[in-house]
Design an enzyme around this catalytic site. Structure first.
Site, mmCIF file in Angstrom:
data_model
loop_
_atom_site.group_PDB
_atom_site.id
_atom_site.type_symbol
_atom_site.label_atom_id
_atom_site.label_comp_id
_atom_site.label_asym_id
_atom_site.label_seq_id
_atom_site.Cartn_x
_atom_site.Cartn_y
_atom_site.Cartn_z
ATOM 1 N N SER A 52 0.978 -1.110 -0.064
ATOM 2 C CA SER A 52 0.052 -0.110 -0.020
ATOM 3 C C SER A 52 0.787 1.203 0.100
ATOM 4 C CB SER A 52 -0.979 0.040 1.157
ATOM 5 O OG SER A 52 -0.273 -0.059 2.390
ATOM 6 N N GLU B 233 -8.589 -9.806 4.274
ATOM 7 C CA GLU B 233 -9.102 -8.606 3.890
ATOM 8 C C GLU B 233 -10.359 -8.649 3.258
ATOM 9 O OE1 GLU B 233 -6.444 -6.279 1.667
ATOM 10 O OE2 GLU B 233 -7.751 -4.448 1.330
HETATM 11 O O1 KIV Z 1 -0.271 -3.491 1.628
HETATM 12 C C1 KIV Z 1 -0.986 -3.442 2.532
HETATM 13 O O2 KIV Z 1 -1.437 -2.400 2.981
HETATM 14 C C2 KIV Z 1 -1.755 -4.700 3.043
HETATM 15 C C3 KIV Z 1 -2.617 -4.475 4.226
HETATM 16 C C4 KIV Z 1 -4.119 -4.002 3.527
HETATM 17 C C5 KIV Z 1 -2.935 -5.737 4.871
HETATM 18 O O3 KIV Z 1 -1.469 -5.752 2.536
#
Ligand code: KIV
Length: 238
Positions: free
Chosen positions: A35, A165
């Site tokens: 993310s 998720e």
């Molecule tokens: O990349 C991320 O932040 C994640 C979370 C949503 C678990 O994989």
């Protein structure tokens, strides 16, 4: 690790300053999520981030939180073959991670990572790297059964955790009851063994609409804009 003891707290972090804060708050696990593509680099999709960028974020987090358990997200394409999965997972360990997280169930790649003696975190349900949209998944019987079966297969590999998720609460609970590995939910109800949130949502660091499952614990956006405005006023007033 599973079920006994306190629920597991996990948050995403990407740099030394916030990692230091998370370590001071005794967060159980720090996730260097892909993310980072969205919240740190301003990209539309997580699939755009490179191994190099993820290693850089991982090493920054390690410097800020040297005593924390750090998980790095394998970016899109980095685990597409067993060989690349093992090689890239090793790069994360060299950069300071304790474990790597993989989206979905590329079984041979998962096995290759485990064979290197590297701790694995799974990720099922909504898979942002390949999802067509960001709606909840597992809402009908067929999808729910598929995710449940994937969770059982993943659990047989003995991962150190499974992130779930954006799935129905009932499915989060069912998987949690059926697996040995601790489940860490993000929009998977309150019956999972732990919770994870993206730091920028938790601290409300941006002006965008939050996902329905995110919870705000501060308003850094407002505090930041106010502080910058006050600074500008102070400069203008000489
Ligand atoms: O990349 C991320 O932040 C994640 C979370 C949503 C678990 O994989």
């Amino acid at each position: 690790m599973k079920k006994e003891g306190k629920p597991i707290s996990m948050i995403t972090v990407y740099d030394a300053a916030f990692a230091r804060m998370a370590e001071a708050a005794e967060i159980d696990m720090l996730l260097v999520g892909d993310s980072a593509a969205n919240v740190m680099l301003g990209m539309d999709r997580t699939a755009g981030i490179s191994m190099e960028a993820m290693c850089l974020f991982t090493s920054a987090v390690k410097r800020g939180a040297p005593n924390s358990y750090i998980i790095s997200d394998m970016p899109f394409g980095s685990d597409s073959t067993p060989k690349s999965a093992a090689c890239n997972a090793k790069k994360f360990i060299e950069a300071g991670a304790n474990a790597v997280k993989v989206e979905g169930l590329p079984l041979d790649s998962l096995r290759a990572i485990i064979e290197e003696g590297i701790d694995l975190v799974g990720h099922l349900g909504l898979l942002p790297q390949t999802a067509k949209n960001f709606k909840q998944t597992g809402g009908n019987e067929e999808e729910a059964e598929e995710i449940f079966e994937q969770a059982k297969v993943l659990d047989s590999l003995n991962p150190c955790a499974i992130v779930l998720e954006h799935i129905p609460n009932t499915l989060g609970k069912k998987i949690t009851q059926a697996t040995d590995a601790p489940t860490i939910g993000i929009g998977a109800g309150k019956e999972t063994d732990g919770q994870v949130l993206v730091m920028h949502d938790l601290l409300c660091m941006h002006p965008f609409k939050l996902p329905p499952f995110a919870k705000k614990f501060a308003n850094f956006w407002e505090a930041g804009v106010n502080a910058f405005s006050d600074y500008k006023k102070w400069v203008n007033e000489k």
